[in-house]
Design a protein around this motif. Sequence first.
Motif, PDB file in Angstrom:
ATOM      1  N   ALA A 127      21.685   5.461 -36.326  1.00 20.49           N
ATOM      2  CA  ALA A 127      20.474   5.731 -35.554  1.00 20.49           C
ATOM      3  C   ALA A 127      19.874   4.446 -35.020  1.00 20.49           C
ATOM      4  O   ALA A 127      19.588   3.511 -35.786  1.00 20.49           O
ATOM      5  N   GLY A 128      19.684   4.386 -33.715  1.00 22.95           N
ATOM      6  CA  GLY A 128      19.037   3.233 -33.119  1.00 22.95           C
ATOM      7  C   GLY A 128      17.580   3.155 -33.537  1.00 22.95           C
ATOM      8  O   GLY A 128      16.872   4.165 -33.560  1.00 22.95           O
ATOM      9  N   CYS A 129      17.141   1.953 -33.891  1.00 22.90           N
ATOM     10  CA  CYS A 129      15.751   1.713 -34.262  1.00 22.90           C
ATOM     11  C   CYS A 129      15.177   0.772 -33.207  1.00 22.90           C
ATOM     12  O   CYS A 129      15.530  -0.408 -33.168  1.00 22.90           O
ATOM     13  N   PRO A 130      14.322   1.267 -32.306  1.00 23.96           N
ATOM     14  CA  PRO A 130      13.968   0.510 -31.108  1.00 23.96           C
ATOM     15  C   PRO A 130      13.119  -0.728 -31.349  1.00 23.96           C
ATOM     16  O   PRO A 130      12.200  -0.729 -32.159  1.00 23.96           O
ATOM     17  N   VAL A 131      13.476  -1.770 -30.611  1.00 21.45           N
ATOM     18  CA  VAL A 131      12.667  -2.976 -30.510  1.00 21.45           C
ATOM     19  C   VAL A 131      12.204  -3.031 -29.058  1.00 21.45           C
ATOM     20  O   VAL A 131      13.013  -3.230 -28.148  1.00 21.45           O
ATOM     21  N   TYR A 132      10.914  -2.815 -28.829  1.00 20.39           N
ATOM     22  CA  TYR A 132      10.415  -2.660 -27.466  1.00 20.39           C
ATOM     23  C   TYR A 132      10.031  -3.989 -26.834  1.00 20.39           C
ATOM     24  O   TYR A 132       9.601  -4.923 -27.521  1.00 20.39           O
ATOM     25  N   ASP A 133      10.158  -4.030 -25.515  1.00 19.55           N
ATOM     26  CA  ASP A 133       9.616  -5.155 -24.769  1.00 19.55           C
ATOM     27  C   ASP A 133       8.292  -4.719 -24.138  1.00 19.55           C
ATOM     28  O   ASP A 133       7.762  -3.649 -24.445  1.00 19.55           O
ATOM     29  N   GLU A 134       7.766  -5.538 -23.239  1.00 18.41           N
ATOM     30  CA  GLU A 134       6.442  -5.257 -22.661  1.00 18.41           C
ATOM     31  C   GLU A 134       6.441  -4.051 -21.727  1.00 18.41           C
ATOM     32  O   GLU A 134       5.380  -3.597 -21.294  1.00 18.41           O
ATOM     33  N   SER A 135       7.623  -3.491 -21.400  1.00 14.50           N
ATOM     34  CA  SER A 135       7.674  -2.356 -20.476  1.00 14.50           C
ATOM     35  C   SER A 135       7.288  -1.036 -21.128  1.00 14.50           C
ATOM     36  O   SER A 135       7.057  -0.051 -20.432  1.00 14.50           O
ATOM     37  N   VAL A 136       7.205  -0.975 -22.452  1.00 17.44           N
ATOM     38  CA  VAL A 136       6.929   0.285 -23.123  1.00 17.44           C
ATOM     39  C   VAL A 136       5.496   0.734 -22.841  1.00 17.44           C
ATOM     40  O   VAL A 136       4.546  -0.051 -22.979  1.00 17.44           O
ATOM     41  N   PRO A 137       5.307   1.988 -22.421  1.00 16.79           N
ATOM     42  CA  PRO A 137       3.938   2.503 -22.251  1.00 16.79           C
ATOM     43  C   PRO A 137       3.220   2.522 -23.601  1.00 16.79           C
ATOM     44  O   PRO A 137       3.764   3.018 -24.586  1.00 16.79           O
ATOM     45  N   LYS A 138       2.010   1.964 -23.654  1.00 14.77           N
ATOM     46  CA  LYS A 138       1.308   1.807 -24.922  1.00 14.77           C
ATOM     47  C   LYS A 138       1.052   3.142 -25.614  1.00 14.77           C
ATOM     48  O   LYS A 138       1.131   3.239 -26.850  1.00 14.77           O
ATOM     49  N   HIS A 139       0.743   4.194 -24.828  1.00 14.66           N
ATOM     50  CA  HIS A 139       0.449   5.486 -25.464  1.00 14.66           C
ATOM     51  C   HIS A 139       1.686   6.045 -26.162  1.00 14.66           C
ATOM     52  O   HIS A 139       1.581   6.676 -27.210  1.00 14.66           O
ATOM     53  N   ARG A 140       2.870   5.773 -25.599  1.00 14.88           N
ATOM     54  CA  ARG A 140       4.104   6.222 -26.256  1.00 14.88           C
ATOM     55  C   ARG A 140       4.353   5.422 -27.530  1.00 14.88           C
ATOM     56  O   ARG A 140       4.775   5.968 -28.549  1.00 14.88           O
ATOM     57  N   PHE A 141       4.118   4.125 -27.439  1.00 19.25           N
ATOM     58  CA  PHE A 141       4.376   3.253 -28.588  1.00 19.25           C
ATOM     59  C   PHE A 141       3.540   3.684 -29.793  1.00 19.25           C
ATOM     60  O   PHE A 141       4.058   3.827 -30.910  1.00 19.25           O
ATOM     61  N   TYR A 142       2.252   3.908 -29.586  1.00 15.44           N
ATOM     62  CA  TYR A 142       1.381   4.250 -30.709  1.00 15.44           C
ATOM     63  C   TYR A 142       1.536   5.704 -31.140  1.00 15.44           C
ATOM     64  O   TYR A 142       1.411   6.020 -32.326  1.00 15.44           O
ATOM     65  N   ALA A 143       1.827   6.588 -30.192  1.00 17.19           N
ATOM     66  CA  ALA A 143       1.977   8.004 -30.535  1.00 17.19           C
ATOM     67  C   ALA A 143       3.180   8.243 -31.440  1.00 17.19           C
ATOM     68  O   ALA A 143       3.191   9.202 -32.223  1.00 17.19           O
ATOM     69  N   ARG A 144       4.190   7.375 -31.344  1.00 16.76           N
ATOM     70  CA  ARG A 144       5.385   7.538 -32.170  1.00 16.76           C
ATOM     71  C   ARG A 144       5.059   7.491 -33.656  1.00 16.76           C
ATOM     72  O   ARG A 144       5.745   8.106 -34.468  1.00 16.76           O
ATOM     73  N   TYR A 145       4.009   6.753 -34.019  1.00 15.04           N
ATOM     74  CA  TYR A 145       3.719   6.577 -35.436  1.00 15.04           C
ATOM     75  C   TYR A 145       3.249   7.857 -36.102  1.00 15.04           C
ATOM     76  O   TYR A 145       3.425   8.032 -37.311  1.00 15.04           O
ATOM     77  N   LEU A 146       2.675   8.779 -35.337  1.00 11.60           N
ATOM     78  CA  LEU A 146       2.309  10.070 -35.915  1.00 11.60           C
ATOM     79  C   LEU A 146       3.565  10.808 -36.368  1.00 11.60           C
ATOM     80  O   LEU A 146       3.607  11.372 -37.473  1.00 11.60           O
ATOM     81  N   THR A 147       4.602  10.781 -35.531  1.00  8.49           N
ATOM     82  CA  THR A 147       5.869  11.404 -35.917  1.00  8.49           C
ATOM     83  C   THR A 147       6.503  10.655 -37.078  1.00  8.49           C
ATOM     84  O   THR A 147       7.053  11.275 -37.997  1.00  8.49           O
ATOM     85  N   HIS A 148       6.434   9.320 -37.066  1.00  8.86           N
ATOM     86  CA  HIS A 148       7.002   8.549 -38.187  1.00  8.86           C
ATOM     87  C   HIS A 148       6.394   8.994 -39.516  1.00  8.86           C
ATOM     88  O   HIS A 148       7.112   9.192 -40.506  1.00  8.86           O
ATOM     89  N   VAL A 149       5.072   9.149 -39.547  1.00 11.75           N
ATOM     90  CA  VAL A 149       4.390   9.534 -40.784  1.00 11.75           C
ATOM     91  C   VAL A 149       4.862  10.906 -41.255  1.00 11.75           C
ATOM     92  O   VAL A 149       5.161  11.118 -42.434  1.00 11.75           O
TER      93      VAL A 149
END
Length: 256
Positions: A127-149
């Motif tokens: 499974a790929g574990c993403p390392v994002y650069d500055e192109s990632v939309p911030k709302h997507r980046f932070y919203a992912r943590y709800l699913t992680h939890v």
Amino acid sequence: MVASVSPNIEFNPAILIPVYNHEHAIGSTLKNVLSYGYPVLLVDDGSSAECHDVLKQLAKEHASQSVSLIRLPINQGKGGAVKAGIAELFHHGFSHALQVDADGQHNLSDIPDMIAEAKKQPKALIAGCPVYDESVPKHRFYARYLTHVWVWINTLSFTIKDSMCGFRVYPTAACRELTSRHSCGNRMEFDTEILVRWVWEGHTIVNRATKVHYPIDGVSHFNKLKDNVLISAMHTRLFFGMLKRLPMLLKGKCRG
């Protein structure tokens, strides 16, 4: 492609690319993928006539490089396209499917390492574990943590580092068997559900860091209403599934 085989096949990977109306990006993505020398299956997930024509032409141009195409007449969603592709590859003798998104966001230079890891641990899902650069939309980046939890709760572990990155190597036989018993959804919820159920069944997951870039002109097929409802329903379903499996999961943690 070759004839159907049994689940006990030798290591024989292929690249799986689900496509839905990415006619502008798929040519470049396919060209880069082909540089690594693996067979490629394009899954047209009920795309527009324009995109379908592009895919047919690409498959024809690159037939000598083992590029093939299947078309789903009605759009199923990413999960449906991936499941159809895994089934197709399994039936034609491929032991593993490395899924790559059509829009070019994945770091394709990681393909050899992903394949090498799968060869080293053929029963594991890489499974790929993403390392994002500055192109990632911030709302997507932070919203992912709800699913992680929710994933950490539903597996009672941190085994799954990221359940939403589609850059993965699937063992075709085991994944096909799992999805024959549990649909795991046809849209965006598929990525998370199949990993949780994979862990529940005692299979191994190998997390591998990979850079992810969001193209400026990228096309997103995430439906904010429909997909959020499906993802919420998936988390609820998995939570109650976790409660049913709680003794087994706790026993496994004690053994560990």
